[in-house]
Structures are given as C-alpha cells and as structure tokens.
Design a protein around this motif. Sequence first.
Motif, PDB file in Angstrom:
ATOM      1  N   GLY A  83       0.813  -1.216   0.000  1.00 43.34           N
ATOM      2  CA  GLY A  83       0.000   0.000   0.000  1.00 43.34           C
ATOM      3  C   GLY A  83       0.846   1.264   0.000  1.00 43.34           C
ATOM      4  O   GLY A  83       0.548   2.225  -0.700  1.00 43.34           O
ATOM      5  N   PHE A  86       2.367   1.661  -3.455  1.00 40.98           N
ATOM      6  CA  PHE A  86       1.332   2.092  -4.397  1.00 40.98           C
ATOM      7  C   PHE A  86       1.031   3.578  -4.210  1.00 40.98           C
ATOM      8  O   PHE A  86       0.939   4.327  -5.182  1.00 40.98           O
ATOM      9  CB  PHE A  86       0.064   1.246  -4.211  1.00 40.98           C
ATOM     10  CG  PHE A  86      -1.040   1.637  -5.139  1.00 40.98           C
ATOM     11  CD1 PHE A  86      -1.066   1.164  -6.446  1.00 40.98           C
ATOM     12  CD2 PHE A  86      -2.059   2.477  -4.720  1.00 40.98           C
ATOM     13  CE1 PHE A  86      -2.080   1.531  -7.317  1.00 40.98           C
ATOM     14  CE2 PHE A  86      -3.069   2.863  -5.578  1.00 40.98           C
ATOM     15  CZ  PHE A  86      -3.084   2.382  -6.883  1.00 40.98           C
ATOM     16  N   ALA A 130      -3.810  -3.127  -6.423  1.00 39.00           N
ATOM     17  CA  ALA A 130      -2.610  -2.301  -6.253  1.00 39.00           C
ATOM     18  C   ALA A 130      -1.375  -2.925  -6.894  1.00 39.00           C
ATOM     19  O   ALA A 130      -0.325  -2.286  -6.948  1.00 39.00           O
ATOM     20  CB  ALA A 130      -2.344  -2.075  -4.764  1.00 39.00           C
TER      21      ALA A 130
END
Length: 150
Positions: A83, A86, A130
């Motif tokens: 995350g 991304f 992602a």
Amino acid sequence: MKTIYLAGFDVFAPDARQRGVQMKMMCAERGLVGLYPLDNEAGNASAIFAGNCALIDRADAVIANLNPFRGAEPDSGTCFEVGYAFAKGKRVYAYLSDTRTMRQKLGQTDKDGFSVEDFGLPLNLMLASAATLVKGGFAEALAVFLAEQA
C-alpha cells in the motif's frame, strides 16, 4: 540502474539472510539492485519501520511475496509495504503460488461466518488492484517486471 524492494515474510524464515542474498543475486544478474528489508540494520520497531519505508522510497518498484502467512491472508507488514509503495506511485508486482479466487479457496463464508468477497480475485481487492499479480514465485515476478521494462 533500477532498484527493486523485495517485500515479504521471507524475513521471518530461519534462513532469512540467505533468502535475501539469493533474491538480490537474481536481481544483480539482471542488472538490477535488490533492496531487502534486512539491509536496514535497525534494532527497534520504529527504526525498522522508518528504514524499510526509506528503502521503498529509494526503490523504482516492489516485488512482494503475498502468499498466505500465519493463516489465509498475506503478511500484514508486507500488505502495508504494498500500500505504501502504491501510494508513492511505485509499480508493485506480487507473486502467489495459489491464484484461485478467494471464494474457491475459502467458500462463500469463512470459518467465523463472515462473507468472502466474490470479485474473482485471489486476494482482497485492495491488494489485487494495487499490484500486478504473478502466479509462481520471485523468479516469475522478476521476469514480469523485466518484460515490462523492455
């Protein structure tokens, strides 16, 4: 020279350092620099967190082991790293040995009666969306990364 952050629960394995050396060698053989979380020689949680975020910041892309760890889901630290990467605009490549859908693996509900999402994906949609998902292991994900660079 492109740099790749090598994310995954491999850092918890008894042979964690050797795994890192092997992955970094595979990168070097292809003209890449692998950045392994254990390269960050911090000794406490906050320093490890900051150091690994700094390694991701330096990387051009991330290759992440999103195989199940300690249950049906990937390692939570690796999920954070995906995350984070991304959000920083980095390309993420995630490898899985089992690419069956969540429903195929777990059924309509889990053991506690919670519904299992049905989007035809092998991971939670937030992770799957992602990353470029690759069936196989690190070598296969590295090959996909290199093919996209050509």
